[in-house]
Design an enzyme around this catalytic site. Sequence first.
Site, mmCIF file in Angstrom:
data_model
loop_
_atom_site.group_PDB
_atom_site.id
_atom_site.type_symbol
_atom_site.label_atom_id
_atom_site.label_comp_id
_atom_site.label_asym_id
_atom_site.label_seq_id
_atom_site.Cartn_x
_atom_site.Cartn_y
_atom_site.Cartn_z
ATOM 1 N N LYS A 113 -9.083 13.949 4.375
ATOM 2 C CA LYS A 113 -8.238 12.742 4.364
ATOM 3 C C LYS A 113 -7.332 12.844 5.581
ATOM 4 O O LYS A 113 -7.313 13.885 6.248
ATOM 5 C CB LYS A 113 -7.415 12.669 3.074
ATOM 6 C CG LYS A 113 -6.689 13.975 2.720
ATOM 7 C CD LYS A 113 -5.906 13.893 1.422
ATOM 8 C CE LYS A 113 -6.761 13.929 0.183
ATOM 9 N NZ LYS A 113 -6.676 12.733 -0.632
ATOM 10 N N ARG A 114 -6.595 11.781 5.912
ATOM 11 C CA ARG A 114 -5.639 11.890 7.012
ATOM 12 C C ARG A 114 -4.700 13.062 6.766
ATOM 13 O O ARG A 114 -4.341 13.358 5.619
ATOM 14 C CB ARG A 114 -4.839 10.584 7.148
ATOM 15 C CG ARG A 114 -5.640 9.437 7.740
ATOM 16 C CD ARG A 114 -6.198 9.785 9.104
ATOM 17 N NE ARG A 114 -5.139 9.870 10.087
ATOM 18 C CZ ARG A 114 -4.882 8.940 10.999
ATOM 19 N NH1 ARG A 114 -5.624 7.856 11.086
ATOM 20 N NH2 ARG A 114 -3.889 9.106 11.847
ATOM 21 N N HIS A 167 0.788 -1.230 0.000
ATOM 22 C CA HIS A 167 0.000 0.000 0.000
ATOM 23 C C HIS A 167 0.817 1.276 0.000
ATOM 24 O O HIS A 167 0.249 2.368 0.008
ATOM 25 C CB HIS A 167 -0.933 0.045 1.216
ATOM 26 C CG HIS A 167 -2.122 -0.850 1.083
ATOM 27 N ND1 HIS A 167 -3.309 -0.428 0.561
ATOM 28 C CD2 HIS A 167 -2.290 -2.156 1.383
ATOM 29 C CE1 HIS A 167 -4.172 -1.423 0.558
ATOM 30 N NE2 HIS A 167 -3.575 -2.495 1.046
ATOM 31 N N LYS A 225 0.368 14.458 1.702
ATOM 32 C CA LYS A 225 -0.927 14.785 1.101
ATOM 33 C C LYS A 225 -1.075 16.297 0.869
ATOM 34 O O LYS A 225 -1.974 16.738 0.173
ATOM 35 C CB LYS A 225 -2.062 14.262 1.978
ATOM 36 C CG LYS A 225 -2.138 12.718 1.999
ATOM 37 C CD LYS A 225 -3.230 12.248 2.952
ATOM 38 C CE LYS A 225 -3.336 10.733 3.064
ATOM 39 N NZ LYS A 225 -4.092 10.110 1.955
ATOM 40 N N LYS A 250 -14.508 8.561 -4.616
ATOM 41 C CA LYS A 250 -15.836 8.848 -4.047
ATOM 42 C C LYS A 250 -16.346 10.185 -4.551
ATOM 43 O O LYS A 250 -17.526 10.330 -4.901
ATOM 44 C CB LYS A 250 -15.764 8.875 -2.515
ATOM 45 C CG LYS A 250 -15.291 7.577 -1.881
ATOM 46 C CD LYS A 250 -14.920 7.791 -0.404
ATOM 47 C CE LYS A 250 -14.056 6.670 0.112
ATOM 48 N NZ LYS A 250 -13.418 6.995 1.411
ATOM 49 N N THR A 303 -8.452 6.839 -2.503
ATOM 50 C CA THR A 303 -9.800 6.352 -2.789
ATOM 51 C C THR A 303 -10.819 7.463 -2.540
ATOM 52 O O THR A 303 -11.916 7.423 -3.106
ATOM 53 C CB THR A 303 -10.161 5.135 -1.927
ATOM 54 O OG1 THR A 303 -9.840 5.424 -0.555
ATOM 55 C CG2 THR A 303 -9.405 3.891 -2.381
HETATM 56 C C1 PLP Z 1 -12.136 7.207 1.682
HETATM 57 C C2 PLP Z 1 -11.681 7.533 3.042
HETATM 58 C C3 PLP Z 1 -10.317 7.732 3.301
HETATM 59 C C4 PLP Z 1 -9.268 7.683 2.210
HETATM 60 O O1 PLP Z 1 -9.141 8.962 1.649
HETATM 61 P P1 PLP Z 1 -7.868 9.389 0.768
HETATM 62 O O2 PLP Z 1 -8.258 10.719 0.245
HETATM 63 O O3 PLP Z 1 -7.740 8.364 -0.318
HETATM 64 O O4 PLP Z 1 -6.697 9.420 1.680
HETATM 65 C C5 PLP Z 1 -9.929 8.038 4.585
HETATM 66 N N1 PLP Z 1 -10.829 8.142 5.585
HETATM 67 C C6 PLP Z 1 -12.147 7.976 5.377
HETATM 68 C C7 PLP Z 1 -13.091 8.128 6.512
HETATM 69 C C8 PLP Z 1 -12.617 7.659 4.106
HETATM 70 O O5 PLP Z 1 -13.932 7.478 3.911
#
Ligand code: PLP
Length: 836
Positions: free
Chosen positions: A577-578, A386, A583, A689, A685
Amino acid sequence: MSEPKATVPKRKSSKKASPAKNIKASSPSKPVTCEPCDTLPASVARQIRYGLCHTEHQATSIFDALANGVKEQMLDQWRNTRLHDNTFEQKQVAYLSLEFLMGRALGNALLNLDLTDQTKTLLTDYATQLEDVAELEHDAGLGNGGLGRLAACFLDSCASLDLAVTGYGIRYQYGMFAQKIVDGYQIEKPDRWLRLGNPWEVRMAHRIVSVPFFGHTEVYQDKQGNTQHVWRDCQYVLAVPYDMPVPGYRNGRINTLRLWKAEANDDFDLAEFNDGDYAEAVADKNLAEQITMVLYPNDASQNGKELRLRQQYFLSSASLQDLLARYVAVYGDDFSQFAVKNAIQLNDTHPSIAVPELMRLLLDTYGLSWEKAWQITTATMAYTNHTLLPEALEKWPVSLMRYMLPRVLEIIFEINARFLEQVAHKWPGDTEKLTTMSIIEEGPEQHIRMAYLAIVGSFSVNGVAGLHTQLLKAGLFNHFYQLWPNKFNNRTNGVTPRRWLINCNPELTSLITKKLGEDWIKDLSNLTALNAFTSEAAFVKKWAQVKLHNKQILADFVKKESGVEFDPSMLFDVQVKRIHEYKRQLLNIMHVIHLYQRILKGDTENMVPRCVLIGGKAAPGYAMAKQIIKLINNVAHMVNDDPLVTPYLRVAFLPNYNVSAMEKICPGTDLSEQISTAGKEASGTGNMKFMMNGALTIGTLDGANVEMIEEVGSENFFLFGLNAQEVEQQKHAYNPQAFIEQSPALQQVLAMLKGGHFNLVEPNIFDSIIQAICDPHDQWMLAADFDDYCRAQEDVARLYANQAKWHKTSIRNCAASGRFSSDKTIAGYRDDIWKS
Ligand SMILES: *Cc1c(COP(=O)(O)O)cnc(C)c1O
């Protein structure tokens, strides 16, 4: 799913005496029958009357009754799925993951079981509505971020594709911490998600297994003269499975997420403890239960704590014992079918100790030869990588392994010795290869390289996006790629459209269905048909209305959670995101400061008003990430407090970003920020979304962004910045000063930060951030990408000013998102890895 067999496969009779000798276990002469609870309303009514023992019906008891009622409706199908899977007609897949970020289960279960409408009707009898009841469920936050959420999306797709996949994880008492913001700083609060009970889980006490720790090993010759190993004087911890149902989309399959809880084993000798002090002895034994107490809150970094290794082994051993027991119940001691009938997918290296553990069980418990056991192990295990970030690559000290898992260490050494023979054979005389590829890293302290152990022990190694897999093959794992090119493959991540479009965005779903019919729900690639309607003005208008309404819902949520007022007519620019330097939330807030300065200067002609939303948790020990949260909050404060600024710009930091928050955020987003330094985000991911819900993306050529551009076309994506190759090349001679000198905008942003404009009463708190931007060792290359990022943001504003064009582009993005359904990803795992 084919019709399940009516009979239970015969288990081989156990040699152990039954613990309940006094109870006759003979099968009843007549099958016991009972009335099925055939409708959901009947189940719910019964739960309220007989299931809960409450005297009054608070809102939470309605949720409990409904969830229990829905579970009851699943039980027959769940049982039938198990009976079917116990026949091993289909290959069984175990998905091993230290994280499952499931979020709420109710809405998803109702959708998949087609019970949503019925539930809405029945709740009117209880004077409430589904939206409100659903809000009462606590998120199952057993994960950090993308990796854990991926596991959850995969389970939904596996069940929906009728695959016999069991998720194996840990039932942490405390999930991902809840984030509060106090004076702009992140405060962590423990997440006791089980406090009110978990209506979905079933404790499966009859499937308890024991996991060994500590002790030492001994070698002896058996009667046949073979050398055997025993692991002696170990301490056993009980692993108790709690099962959660995973319903497929309207196909009758209910898969299982099996979460292990650690409990003390009670057959211990009291004399060992404190002179027979019974109470103290029992309390001491509770140390075992710490193993599953808490999820480690680190995303994309390892912290090397002993308890974490215990968690990893506990999960791996318990899950393997469980699947071996299932296999043996049908095939006895004939292991020739094991790899034909089982596949084990390792979600990152976290459960990679399963490789030597499967060897141990096959060798020591089932008496197989090394050669047979190794053949089976390497035909069963598959590993998903990952990340390329070096700080995330797991290494465990050999000394720790020797003390905690001595027998496992012996097996790792033997695996490595045999592997290095292969390396020597491939590259004769190349001793450097032996050192660089060894599973054991030499140094003042020896370490076990868990990624190498996973590669050597697996038949498949996959990356999670095209670019990521390419970089793995060319860089980190290049030598292994040269040795075994056919092991390596790509499986681009995906997200489940059930949770991330149909359930979270009912208005858009119904608009699409009115145009396309229902077929797209089962095959998301059918969304491309939407492209035909981009020139139909009435449809574009409806599309825009749905977005506007979803923005209003998001604005209400932002107001409630952060106090900031968002105006739905403004551009909603979102990065959730985190929080991590790679990022680049910092790049985002630098652009916000740039806009703020333009407004203060009166440079607002043609400026498109925006609301910037940023959310995410920082690992509690990650000081820089926490500083970035503080900066975002302080900038937000200055911006939102200035009435001359707020017509053009508003900024909110959303506390406690989690799955349920994302379900409200992605439908209401106009612009998705996917701005990681190229080559650092394995896939992403969140980006998918947003795209599914019609957001446009501003982003770098990183992770799955690359494939999103392939699908939607670069004219419908706001691309900026260095590519991965350029980042690699610049790294050695990076000169941020040169970029700063070329960029008046960047100079002004830095000047405002240095002048303490955002921290007048807290001098110097942002010094480390200013230094990071100007540091020639800044791996994230903020200064290099700043100007091009601002240029791309101007392109965004220009397009948004033309609303008709914007919404057409929005439709095209949604239409192109079908490739990122996790159904497609899982079909790839099924066909090319599991062959199930
Ligand atoms: C989809 C999702 C992530 C992943 O987000 P990235 O932008 O790909 O880092 C992290 N936390 C939650 C709660 C999510 O739904």
